[in-house]
Design a protein around this motif. Structure first.
Motif, PDB file in Angstrom:
ATOM      1  N   LYS A  25       0.836  -1.204   0.000  1.00  0.00           N
ATOM      2  CA  LYS A  25       0.000   0.000   0.000  1.00  0.00           C
ATOM      3  C   LYS A  25       0.873   1.258   0.000  1.00  0.00           C
ATOM      4  O   LYS A  25       0.576   2.225  -0.693  1.00  0.00           O
ATOM      5  N   LEU A  26       1.918   1.252   0.799  1.00  0.00           N
ATOM      6  CA  LEU A  26       2.822   2.409   0.840  1.00  0.00           C
ATOM      7  C   LEU A  26       3.498   2.616  -0.515  1.00  0.00           C
ATOM      8  O   LEU A  26       3.631   3.749  -0.986  1.00  0.00           O
ATOM      9  N   ASN A  61      -1.995  -1.516  13.053  1.00  0.00           N
ATOM     10  CA  ASN A  61      -3.443  -1.362  13.187  1.00  0.00           C
ATOM     11  C   ASN A  61      -3.876  -0.001  12.670  1.00  0.00           C
ATOM     12  O   ASN A  61      -3.328   1.024  13.064  1.00  0.00           O
ATOM     13  N   THR A  62      -4.884   0.008  11.827  1.00  0.00           N
ATOM     14  CA  THR A  62      -5.326   1.254  11.208  1.00  0.00           C
ATOM     15  C   THR A  62      -6.199   2.099  12.121  1.00  0.00           C
ATOM     16  O   THR A  62      -6.290   3.300  11.936  1.00  0.00           O
ATOM     17  N   HIS A  63      -6.846   1.502  13.101  1.00  0.00           N
ATOM     18  CA  HIS A  63      -7.842   2.220  13.898  1.00  0.00           C
ATOM     19  C   HIS A  63      -7.402   2.516  15.331  1.00  0.00           C
ATOM     20  O   HIS A  63      -8.227   2.736  16.198  1.00  0.00           O
ATOM     21  N   VAL A  64      -6.127   2.552  15.576  1.00  0.00           N
ATOM     22  CA  VAL A  64      -5.633   2.767  16.928  1.00  0.00           C
ATOM     23  C   VAL A  64      -5.719   4.244  17.303  1.00  0.00           C
ATOM     24  O   VAL A  64      -5.261   5.115  16.560  1.00  0.00           O
ATOM     25  N   VAL A  65      -6.320   4.518  18.454  1.00  0.00           N
ATOM     26  CA  VAL A  65      -6.267   5.843  19.052  1.00  0.00           C
ATOM     27  C   VAL A  65      -5.510   5.665  20.356  1.00  0.00           C
ATOM     28  O   VAL A  65      -5.936   4.898  21.226  1.00  0.00           O
ATOM     29  N   GLY A  66      -4.384   6.334  20.484  1.00  0.00           N
ATOM     30  CA  GLY A  66      -3.553   6.185  21.675  1.00  0.00           C
ATOM     31  C   GLY A  66      -4.193   6.792  22.912  1.00  0.00           C
ATOM     32  O   GLY A  66      -5.191   7.521  22.827  1.00  0.00           O
ATOM     33  N   ASN A  67      -3.617   6.493  24.050  1.00  0.00           N
ATOM     34  CA  ASN A  67      -4.083   7.091  25.300  1.00  0.00           C
ATOM     35  C   ASN A  67      -3.962   8.602  25.221  1.00  0.00           C
ATOM     36  O   ASN A  67      -3.099   9.133  24.532  1.00  0.00           O
ATOM     37  N   TYR A  87      -3.377   9.232  16.537  1.00  0.00           N
ATOM     38  CA  TYR A  87      -4.314   8.505  15.686  1.00  0.00           C
ATOM     39  C   TYR A  87      -3.634   7.683  14.602  1.00  0.00           C
ATOM     40  O   TYR A  87      -2.700   8.140  13.964  1.00  0.00           O
ATOM     41  N   GLY A  88      -4.156   6.475  14.397  1.00  0.00           N
ATOM     42  CA  GLY A  88      -3.851   5.677  13.227  1.00  0.00           C
ATOM     43  C   GLY A  88      -2.527   4.950  13.233  1.00  0.00           C
ATOM     44  O   GLY A  88      -1.863   4.819  14.261  1.00  0.00           O
ATOM     45  N   LEU A  89      -2.161   4.466  12.053  1.00  0.00           N
ATOM     46  CA  LEU A  89      -0.955   3.664  11.862  1.00  0.00           C
ATOM     47  C   LEU A  89       0.296   4.323  12.419  1.00  0.00           C
ATOM     48  O   LEU A  89       1.145   3.667  13.005  1.00  0.00           O
ATOM     49  N   PHE A  90       0.420   5.617  12.206  1.00  0.00           N
ATOM     50  CA  PHE A  90       1.633   6.333  12.592  1.00  0.00           C
ATOM     51  C   PHE A  90       1.435   7.180  13.846  1.00  0.00           C
ATOM     52  O   PHE A  90       2.287   7.990  14.187  1.00  0.00           O
ATOM     53  N   ASP A  98      -8.485   2.870   4.267  1.00  0.00           N
ATOM     54  CA  ASP A  98      -7.811   3.543   3.167  1.00  0.00           C
ATOM     55  C   ASP A  98      -6.800   4.491   3.808  1.00  0.00           C
ATOM     56  O   ASP A  98      -7.169   5.492   4.418  1.00  0.00           O
ATOM     57  N   ILE A  99      -5.536   4.167   3.676  1.00  0.00           N
ATOM     58  CA  ILE A  99      -4.492   4.896   4.421  1.00  0.00           C
ATOM     59  C   ILE A  99      -3.925   6.091   3.659  1.00  0.00           C
ATOM     60  O   ILE A  99      -2.922   6.668   4.079  1.00  0.00           O
ATOM     61  N   THR A 100      -4.562   6.492   2.585  1.00  0.00           N
ATOM     62  CA  THR A 100      -4.039   7.582   1.752  1.00  0.00           C
ATOM     63  C   THR A 100      -3.807   8.855   2.558  1.00  0.00           C
ATOM     64  O   THR A 100      -2.708   9.431   2.519  1.00  0.00           O
ATOM     65  N   GLU A 101      -4.811   9.322   3.295  1.00  0.00           N
ATOM     66  CA  GLU A 101      -4.656  10.560   4.074  1.00  0.00           C
ATOM     67  C   GLU A 101      -3.661  10.388   5.212  1.00  0.00           C
ATOM     68  O   GLU A 101      -2.925  11.320   5.544  1.00  0.00           O
TER      69      GLU A 101
END
Length: 179
Positions: A63-64, A88-94, A103-106, A140-143
């Motif tokens: 994808k990258l 994980n695409t949907h991770v929201v950190g503490n 937020y997100g992958l990064f 969709d990891i585009t943004e």
């Protein structure tokens, strides 16, 4: 009123206590049942974006690459995604000390890089990626990649704390992902 016998004097308070306990138990069970029904309804009708998706290493590399990340940079991007979110695409950190979240992958900060959803934090400072934080949680990891590239251009790899601990050394190549 007729006088009560000793047995009646003992049984009456017992029955009253039992009735109170029964009504309390019934109320507790009813409340628990209602809560369970509400939770079930929320989960059954929850939007798909709540479901977490974990990408595989080579899937993310592909994808990258499609999003024009140079093949030579892929090991570093994969390392950061692995240690920030475990792919994980949907991770929201503490929540961070300043009230922001990542937020997100990064694990992109709502303090500087994205606009948090209404009601999550009292403020946000910059929204430098010009994106809603919820957009960074999509499959969709585009943004997400566009924002991460903006961060990398402006602050370098050290913008991610995992870089100096895990990703600033020999990295696993990605050639196996493109065979």
């Amino acid at each position: 009123m007729s006088p009560r016998t000793p047995a009646q004097r003992t049984v009456t308070p017992f029955l009253a206590a039992t009735n109170n306990a029964t009504s309390t138990s019934t109320a507790t069970l009813t409340s628990a049942f209602i809560c369970c029904c509400i939770i079930w309804l929320l989960l059954a009708h929850a939007p798909a974006s709540i479901q977490m998706r974990r990408l595989q290493r080579c899937e993310l590399a592909g994808k990258l690459y499609i999003l024009d990340v140079p093949k030579s940079d892929l090991p570093l991007w994969l390392c950061i995604a692995e240690y920030e979110s475990r792919y994980n695409t949907h991770v929201v950190g503490n929540r961070n000390a300043d009230g922001s979240s990542d937020y997100g992958l990064f694990q992109i900060s709502s303090r500087y890089w994205c606009h948090p959803d209404v009601g999550i934090v009292k403020y946000y400072a910059f929204n430098e990626c010009n994106v809603n934080c919820s957009a960074l949680l999509q499959d969709d990891i585009t943004e997400t990649v566009q924002c991460a590239r903006t961060i990398q251009r402006r602050q370098g790899w050290s913008a991610w704390s995992v870089y100096s601990f895990y990703c600033n050394r020999t990295l696993r190549e990605v050639d196996d992902c493109f065979e």
